[in-house]
Design an enzyme around this catalytic site. Structure first.
Site, mmCIF file in Angstrom:
data_model
loop_
_atom_site.group_PDB
_atom_site.id
_atom_site.type_symbol
_atom_site.label_atom_id
_atom_site.label_comp_id
_atom_site.label_asym_id
_atom_site.label_seq_id
_atom_site.Cartn_x
_atom_site.Cartn_y
_atom_site.Cartn_z
ATOM 1 N N ASP A 1 39.252 47.934 16.144
ATOM 2 C CA ASP A 1 38.571 49.136 15.677
ATOM 3 C C ASP A 1 39.575 50.243 15.377
ATOM 4 O O ASP A 1 40.186 50.804 16.283
ATOM 5 C CB ASP A 1 37.578 49.583 16.763
ATOM 6 C CG ASP A 1 36.754 50.785 16.350
ATOM 7 O OD1 ASP A 1 36.936 51.281 15.229
ATOM 8 O OD2 ASP A 1 35.919 51.222 17.166
ATOM 9 N N ASP B 1 37.137 53.241 8.894
ATOM 10 C CA ASP B 1 36.881 52.785 10.262
ATOM 11 C C ASP B 1 36.373 51.355 10.258
ATOM 12 O O ASP B 1 35.245 51.077 9.848
ATOM 13 C CB ASP B 1 35.857 53.718 10.915
ATOM 14 C CG ASP B 1 35.575 53.358 12.364
ATOM 15 O OD1 ASP B 1 36.320 52.525 12.929
ATOM 16 O OD2 ASP B 1 34.628 53.906 12.938
#
Length: 432
Positions: free
Chosen positions: A41, A213
């Site tokens: 992430d 992201d």
């Protein structure tokens, strides 16, 4: 601009694709390594996994827990930490250990060990002490760069690829367009005009803040803009759509059952929509539809239909008390369905109309990055249970952090993305 061609000085992680919405990889922690499945992430800065002290959590029960006593390279830190995310918070304590990534052993990696409930495992890639920097400092890779290719085909054997130290030329076309990072701490940059069907909307014409992201599935933006986008592509709130479906298919039956004296909290179970009597939701009114979604995030399709049925029953029952006629009551309830917000800001669209929807584009570094409807609309389920979800989700981030656009996996699936932390810039090229 250099292409960072693949070499022996790279670490390559093969990712698994979960319904085209989340991408996972494997790492090992400790010596000998204890294996974990993690989300790589870019929007998080910490590597964290559940510890052996995580005893009172269902999630911990079903997943592996790190046991420091089994590792010869574990180093105790003990500093406690709590991190707040958009979906909740986690708490634990820091330690250090070796981390195995793509066959490489990264020594003295900071690891946050969770001792409370958690939702997912993450490998964040932001801070100076995180895995990517340690790989360079310890000589595992030469280039201060990593890159993502995300396969949007949920049925593909290879879900994606993460390359530390370079890029994989077979996963992109042409050259990357680079844009500078405008805010350290996040992969934040500036986007320009937003185009709908090839026409300028004027949105972000003067520039908007955005981040890339890999831990966010959809494209996220301010509510007023996303609402207009979803309206333009024919999408509507998930709860609203389910509510209308209930009124159309079951409105007459709900009316008839209530008229014959069936208790409101038994109607949906008698229709076979709910697998329980639903009294706990019906008795507390329409707020339960919204609040339950906020509490639990996105709801499964069958639970959404059940919740929508219970809501419609409340409305129809209330109108019956006021002696309304059936046609007027059902029309009134259908109108009320329009006002229902989605629990987590998602919207659905007719699957048969995808080809008719317009292209949507972002302007980055004065170049247009198009998304075709097949790229920004996600299909879930099979056959009659297929649901098509808009790739745009509304989320308002307050200043000073926002307003902010988040270009998640929908965008990264269409465009191979290079994270150049040596030069503080991002690169985008059409994925292949």
């Amino acid at each position: 601009m250099p292409h960072y061609l693949r070499s022996s000085d790279e670490a390559i992680v093969t990712l698994k694709n979960y319904f085209g919405a989340q991408y996972f990889g494997q790492i090992g922690i400790g010596t000998p390594p204890q294996n974990f499945t993690v989300i790589f992430d870019t929007g998080s800065s910490n590597l964290w996994v559940p510890s052996s002290k995580c005893l009172f959590s269902v999630a911990c029960y079903f997943h592996s827990r790190y046991r420091s006593s089994r590792s010869r390279t574990y180093k105790k830190n003990g500093k406690s930490c709590e991190i707040k995310y958009g979906s909740g918070s986690i708490a634990g304590f820091f330690s250090q250990d070796s981390v195995k990534v793509a066959g490489l052993i990264v020594k003295d990696q900071s690891v946050l060990l969770l001792d409370l409930d958690f939702r997912r495992f993450q490998l964040g890639m932001l801070c100076q002490r995180e895995c990517r920097y340690n790989m360079v400092q310890q000589g595992h890779v030469k280039e201060e760069v990593f890159s993502f290719w995300l396969n949007q085909d949920p049925d593909a054997k290879e879900g994606g690829e993460l390359v530390f130290g370079g890029v994989d030329p077979k996963h992109f076309k042409g050259d990357h367009t680079y844009v500078p990072v405008t805010k350290k701490g996040y992969w934040q940059f500036e986007i320009g005009d937003f185009l709908l069907g090839g026409h300028s909307t004027g949105v972000c014409e003067g520039g908007c803040a955005a981040i890339v992201d890999s831990g966010t599935s959809l494209l996220v933006g301010p509510t007023p803009i996303v609402t207009e986008i979803n309206h333009a592509i024919g999408a509507q709130g998930i709860v609203s759509a389910e509510c209308k479906q209930v009124v159309t298919q079951y409105g007459d039956s709900i009316w008839d059952l209530l008229v014959t004296g069936v208790l409101p909290d038994k109607v949906c179970s008698q229709l076979g929509i709910c697998l329980y009597d639903g009294a706990q939701y019906v008795s507390s009114g329409i707020e339960t539809v919204i609040e339950k979604g906020k509490r639990n995030g996105s709801l499964p399709a069958d639970e959404l239909l059940c919740t929508a049925c219970e809501t419609a029953v409340i409305w129809i029952h209330n109108q019956l008390r006021q002696k309304g006629t059936k046609d007027k009551v059902l029309k009134y309830v259908n109108d009320l369905c329009e006002k229902l917000p989605s629990p987590a800001g998602e919207s659905v669209i007719e699957c048969d109309s995808i080809a008719e929807r317009p292209n949507i584009a972002f302007t980055i570094a004065n170049k247009t990055f198009n998304l075709a409807p097949e790229q920004y609309i996600l299909r879930t389920g099979e056959g009659l249970s297929t649901v098509c979800v808009s790739g745009f989700m509304a989320l308002d981030i307050a200043p000073p952090g926002g307003p902010l656009w988040i270009l998640g996996d929908v965008f990264m699936g269409a465009y191979h993305t290079v994270f150049d932390f040596g030069n503080l810039r991002l690169g985008f090229a059409e994925a292949a």
